[in-house]
Enzyme design. Structure first.
Site, mmCIF file in Angstrom:
data_model
loop_
_atom_site.group_PDB
_atom_site.id
_atom_site.type_symbol
_atom_site.label_atom_id
_atom_site.label_comp_id
_atom_site.label_asym_id
_atom_site.label_seq_id
_atom_site.Cartn_x
_atom_site.Cartn_y
_atom_site.Cartn_z
ATOM 1 N N THR A 95 66.024 53.109 32.345
ATOM 2 C CA THR A 95 67.272 53.659 31.787
ATOM 3 C C THR A 95 67.264 55.177 32.003
ATOM 4 O OG1 THR A 95 66.140 53.734 29.637
ATOM 5 C CG2 THR A 95 67.628 51.890 30.014
ATOM 6 N N GLU A 170 60.072 49.778 22.336
ATOM 7 C CA GLU A 170 58.631 49.838 22.561
ATOM 8 C C GLU A 170 58.125 51.250 22.274
ATOM 9 O OE1 GLU A 170 56.406 47.370 23.025
ATOM 10 O OE2 GLU A 170 55.226 49.139 22.587
ATOM 11 N N GLU A 174 51.616 55.713 27.485
ATOM 12 C CA GLU A 174 50.848 55.386 28.682
ATOM 13 C C GLU A 174 49.421 55.925 28.534
ATOM 14 O OE1 GLU A 174 52.952 56.263 32.325
ATOM 15 O OE2 GLU A 174 54.803 55.543 31.421
ATOM 16 N N LYS A 225 64.218 54.684 17.822
ATOM 17 C CA LYS A 225 63.411 54.874 19.035
ATOM 18 C C LYS A 225 63.666 56.264 19.639
ATOM 19 C CE LYS A 225 61.011 54.536 22.642
ATOM 20 N NZ LYS A 225 59.574 54.646 22.642
ATOM 21 N N GLY A 276 53.107 71.565 28.973
ATOM 22 C CA GLY A 276 54.486 71.101 28.732
ATOM 23 C C GLY A 276 54.515 69.590 28.865
ATOM 24 N N GLY A 278 55.392 65.858 29.831
ATOM 25 C CA GLY A 278 55.979 65.154 30.963
ATOM 26 C C GLY A 278 56.198 63.722 30.555
ATOM 27 N N CYS A 281 60.025 59.609 29.622
ATOM 28 C CA CYS A 281 60.936 59.342 28.494
ATOM 29 C C CYS A 281 61.336 60.520 27.616
ATOM 30 C CB CYS A 281 60.357 58.230 27.640
ATOM 31 S SG CYS A 281 60.263 56.692 28.581
ATOM 32 N N ARG A 455 44.787 72.652 29.709
ATOM 33 C CA ARG A 455 44.530 71.458 28.889
ATOM 34 C C ARG A 455 43.366 71.616 27.923
ATOM 35 N NH1 ARG A 455 48.381 67.395 28.613
ATOM 36 N NH2 ARG A 455 49.292 67.040 30.649
HETATM 37 P P1 NAD Z 1 59.935 51.302 35.221
HETATM 38 O O1 NAD Z 1 60.855 52.041 36.117
HETATM 39 O O2 NAD Z 1 58.459 51.449 35.387
HETATM 40 O O3 NAD Z 1 60.245 49.726 35.351
HETATM 41 C C1 NAD Z 1 61.514 49.181 35.322
HETATM 42 C C2 NAD Z 1 61.559 48.009 36.313
HETATM 43 O O4 NAD Z 1 62.805 47.307 36.151
HETATM 44 C C3 NAD Z 1 61.499 48.430 37.781
HETATM 45 O O5 NAD Z 1 60.368 47.823 38.406
HETATM 46 C C4 NAD Z 1 62.839 47.910 38.382
HETATM 47 O O6 NAD Z 1 62.701 47.431 39.705
HETATM 48 C C5 NAD Z 1 63.168 46.788 37.427
HETATM 49 N N1 NAD Z 1 64.601 46.431 37.425
HETATM 50 C C6 NAD Z 1 65.677 47.250 37.294
HETATM 51 N N2 NAD Z 1 66.820 46.525 37.280
HETATM 52 C C7 NAD Z 1 66.465 45.224 37.413
HETATM 53 C C8 NAD Z 1 67.200 43.995 37.460
HETATM 54 N N3 NAD Z 1 68.524 43.977 37.339
HETATM 55 N N4 NAD Z 1 66.517 42.840 37.622
HETATM 56 C C9 NAD Z 1 65.156 42.846 37.734
HETATM 57 N N5 NAD Z 1 64.410 43.983 37.680
HETATM 58 C C10 NAD Z 1 65.058 45.151 37.521
HETATM 59 O O7 NAD Z 1 60.367 51.669 33.738
HETATM 60 P P2 NAD Z 1 59.439 51.661 32.422
HETATM 61 O O8 NAD Z 1 58.631 52.898 32.357
HETATM 62 O O9 NAD Z 1 58.781 50.336 32.312
HETATM 63 O O10 NAD Z 1 60.557 51.807 31.301
HETATM 64 C C11 NAD Z 1 61.434 50.752 30.998
HETATM 65 C C12 NAD Z 1 62.179 51.096 29.725
HETATM 66 O O11 NAD Z 1 61.239 51.205 28.638
HETATM 67 C C13 NAD Z 1 62.942 52.412 29.753
HETATM 68 O O12 NAD Z 1 64.121 52.270 29.012
HETATM 69 C C14 NAD Z 1 62.005 53.371 29.044
HETATM 70 O O13 NAD Z 1 62.710 54.414 28.417
HETATM 71 C C15 NAD Z 1 61.372 52.489 28.004
HETATM 72 N N6 NAD Z 1 60.029 52.890 27.560
HETATM 73 C C16 NAD Z 1 59.115 53.330 28.465
HETATM 74 C C17 NAD Z 1 57.830 53.651 28.039
HETATM 75 C C18 NAD Z 1 56.783 54.147 29.002
HETATM 76 O O14 NAD Z 1 55.711 54.525 28.540
HETATM 77 N N7 NAD Z 1 57.007 54.160 30.294
HETATM 78 C C19 NAD Z 1 57.467 53.477 26.707
HETATM 79 C C20 NAD Z 1 58.428 53.000 25.819
HETATM 80 C C21 NAD Z 1 59.709 52.700 26.260
HETATM 81 C C1 UGA Z 2 55.606 58.707 24.629
HETATM 82 C C2 UGA Z 2 55.429 58.310 23.151
HETATM 83 O O1 UGA Z 2 54.173 58.816 22.693
HETATM 84 C C3 UGA Z 2 55.465 56.791 22.991
HETATM 85 O O2 UGA Z 2 55.418 56.454 21.608
HETATM 86 C C4 UGA Z 2 56.778 56.261 23.596
HETATM 87 O O3 UGA Z 2 56.803 54.856 23.512
HETATM 88 C C5 UGA Z 2 56.870 56.682 25.041
HETATM 89 O O4 UGA Z 2 56.809 58.129 25.131
HETATM 90 C C6 UGA Z 2 58.173 56.319 25.691
HETATM 91 O O5 UGA Z 2 59.137 56.023 25.029
HETATM 92 O O6 UGA Z 2 58.133 56.366 26.918
HETATM 93 P P1 UGA Z 2 54.010 58.794 26.738
HETATM 94 O O7 UGA Z 2 55.106 59.619 27.326
HETATM 95 O O8 UGA Z 2 53.496 57.654 27.529
HETATM 96 O O9 UGA Z 2 54.474 58.193 25.336
HETATM 97 O O10 UGA Z 2 52.756 59.716 26.398
HETATM 98 P P2 UGA Z 2 52.465 60.799 25.248
HETATM 99 O O11 UGA Z 2 51.075 60.603 24.805
HETATM 100 O O12 UGA Z 2 53.499 60.822 24.209
HETATM 101 O O13 UGA Z 2 52.512 62.147 26.066
HETATM 102 C C7 UGA Z 2 53.735 62.676 26.557
HETATM 103 C C8 UGA Z 2 53.489 64.071 27.100
HETATM 104 O O14 UGA Z 2 53.187 64.979 26.050
HETATM 105 C C9 UGA Z 2 52.299 64.155 28.071
HETATM 106 O O15 UGA Z 2 52.626 65.028 29.120
HETATM 107 C C10 UGA Z 2 51.181 64.725 27.219
HETATM 108 O O16 UGA Z 2 50.209 65.409 27.954
HETATM 109 C C11 UGA Z 2 51.963 65.658 26.311
HETATM 110 N N1 UGA Z 2 51.274 65.930 25.027
HETATM 111 C C12 UGA Z 2 51.058 64.940 24.133
HETATM 112 C C13 UGA Z 2 50.898 67.231 24.731
HETATM 113 O O17 UGA Z 2 51.113 68.167 25.534
HETATM 114 N N2 UGA Z 2 50.294 67.482 23.529
HETATM 115 C C14 UGA Z 2 50.060 66.498 22.611
HETATM 116 O O18 UGA Z 2 49.509 66.826 21.533
HETATM 117 C C15 UGA Z 2 50.449 65.196 22.929
#
Ligand code: NAD
Ligand code: UGA
Length: 482
Positions: A95, A170, A174, A225, A276, A278, A281, A455
């Protein structure tokens, strides 16, 4: 505890879909879990015999995939079939922020979510619970429901189809995804239909204590969320802003973090200053919150949250400028080792990594970068920097830098990456970087040599010994090193 759910389909085999469904399959052997994706290469990678080739690196993931794949966990591109077999469907697709049209640069692009809803509407059979796993703007469930209901009443094959929509965002991070999924702080389920909520809750209760499963209305769940990510990111921008003040005043950000974090009202987590934030999300979710606030006529709320992203951008740029300044105002033609390219340790994900913007700034200034990361591939780095990358493996010559005019090199060996450089910049907190023997490696650097540690990988103790060598050190938020 039995939910009655026998067959789950998760659309999207990415960073969320893959690990989430792997853990679900591991905890619920009686449920068939199918993870589908349009990206055939990604599915192929999930099915790799060699588990080191899974598309996502997460500690503990490959062991689960090894246990469950082919048993009750399947990765496939048969989207249509797996949707029609399922009694519960998770939407776990990307998204990202819209890049054009209304809301460009801020609003979420929901085209992938909408496409999923249309596919589900077309192929689902019988009663199906559709679960939003992706992070979505508030009231997206309404859109999904409208699409499902409109199609259900118009498409012949789905005459018997009916739907419930739940929000189940979720919260995994990571690098710790498996741990977060196996032992979450909470599971959030938002919805209108109690029966549907109970079915999803029963699945989670196979491994999550009931008191950790929060049930809310669907809009609270969606907004919680976005808010959760905004609060986390806001803490990072707060501490990073103070790190700049520490450097100016002689204070030390590690001491300040410890001092404020011991206040139980503040808490110690997410107070580590770095280069900073990264990740895919934080920025996109905050910008989405900004867009929603403006949309609902709340510009002050929007401005408040937008500053979190602005500060992050400023902070990353501050680091690149500082590196140039310390290297006598120019890095043109200078070799700089970049240690770490992932946005955090223990992941191969580089999305929005601070390394991208800092490396781009340094390249713009004419530097030659020698990059190392234990999990990110040179191909990924090349794509992120829009630069050709020469690798130490491909290039067997001893010092490739002297042989070509290219300015980006990848070294899988840390010592080779540092060899001959004017400066080392630590950008990801990989544990191996905290174990570097600086007394040895500094001998291979050009003098005067610099280490820029964004870091805090260099401990206070190491810092004391390093100061004896012929090395200049800058550590994030450390006012004692100039
Ligand atoms: P991602 O890009 O890694 O994976 C998404 C997958 O969906 C891709 O492989 C894409 O090919 C597939 N896709 C897209 N449209 C499709 C369709 N119509 N049919 C089948 N497959 C399709 O994304 P992600 O990091 O897994 O994130 C997914 C969602 O979860 C986002 O909304 C993100 O904000 C949320 N989220 C991500 C994290 C994270 O740590 N990455 C944590 C919490 C929530
Ligand atoms: C973050 C949230 O922690 C999750 O709860 C959420 O589900 C997810 O986003 C999401 O929605 O995608 P993530 O981005 O995987 O998870 O990792 P974080 O541990 O949150 O780190 C994010 C960034 O902040 C990294 O670049 C990390 O190095 C940085 N960070 C984190 C700092 O600079 N300082 C800190 O104290 C913590």
């Amino acid at each position: 505890m039995t939910s009655g759910i026998k067959n789950i389909c998760c659309i999207g085999a990415g960073y969320v879909g893959g690990p989430t469904m792997s853990v679900l399959a591991d905890k619920c052997p009686e449920i068939q879990v199918n993870v589908v994706d349009l990206n055939v290469a990604r599915i192929k990678a999930w099915n790799s015999r060699d588990l080191s080739k899974l598309p996502i690196f997460e500690p503990g993931l490959k062991e689960i995939v090894e246990r469950c794949r082919g048993e009750n966990l399947h990765f496939t591109d048969e989207v249509e079939k797996k949707i029609s077999d399922a009694d519960m469907i998770f939407i776990s697709v990307n998204t990202p922020t819209k890049t054009s049209g209304v809301g460009a640069g801020k609003a979420s692009d929901l085209k992938w979510v909408e496409a999923c809803a249309r596919e589900v509407a077309k192929f689902a059979k019988g009663h199906t619970i559709v679960v939003e796993k992706s992070t979505l703007p508030v009231r997206t469930a309404e859109v999904i429901k409208k699409i499902l209901e409109a199609s259900a009443s118009s498409v012949a094959e789905t005459k018997n189809a009916s739907f419930d929509v739940l929000s189940n965002p979720e919260f995994l991070a990571e690098g710790t995804a498996i741990k977060d999924l196996e032992d979450p702080d909470r599971v959030l389920i938002g919805g209108e239909n109690e029966k549907a909520i109970e079915k999803l809750s029963d699945i989670y209760q196979r491994w999550v204590p009931e008191e950790k499963i929060l049930k809310t209305n669907i809009w609270s769940s969606e907004l919680a969320k976005l808010t959760s990510n905004a609060f986390l990111a806001q803490r990072i921008s707060s501490i990073n802003s103070i790190s700049a003040l520490c450097e100016a005043t002689g204070a030390d950000i590690r001491e300040v973090s410890r001092a404020i974090g011991t206040d139980t009202r503040i808490g110690s987590k997410f107070l580590t200053s770095g280069p900073g934030f990264g990740g895919s999300c934080f920025k996109k979710d905050i910008l989405n919150l900004v867009y929603l606030s403006n949309h609902f006529g709340l510009p002050e709320v929007a401005n408040f949250w937008e500053e979190v992203v602005n500060l992050n951008k400023w902070h990353q740029n501050r680091i690149s400028k500082l590196i140039v300044k310390k290297l006598f105002g120019t890095v043109s033609g200078k070799k700089i080792a970049i240690l770490g390219f992932a946005f955090k340790a223990d992941t191969n994900d580089t999305r929005e990594s601070a390394a991208i913007s800092i490396c781009k700034d340094l390249l713009e200034e004419g530097a030659l970068l020698k990059i190392n990361d234990p999990k990110v591939s040179p191909e990924q780095i090349s794509q992120d920097l829009s630069q050709k990358i020469l690798t130490d493996k491909i290039n067997k010559v001893k010092n490739p830098i002297n042989q070509t005019n290219e300015c980006c090199y990848f070294f899988s060996d840390i010592n080779k990456a540092i060899d001959g450089t004017d400066a080392v910049v630590i950008l990801t907190e990989w544990e191996i970087y905290s174990k570097i023997n600086w007394s040895e490696v500094c001998k291979t650097m050009r003098k005067p040599s610099w280490i820029f540690d964004t870091r805090s990988s260099i401990s206070d103790e190491t810092l004391r010994t390093i100061k004896k060598y012929d090395l200049n050190i800058w550590r994030i938020g450390d006012g004692s090193v100039k």
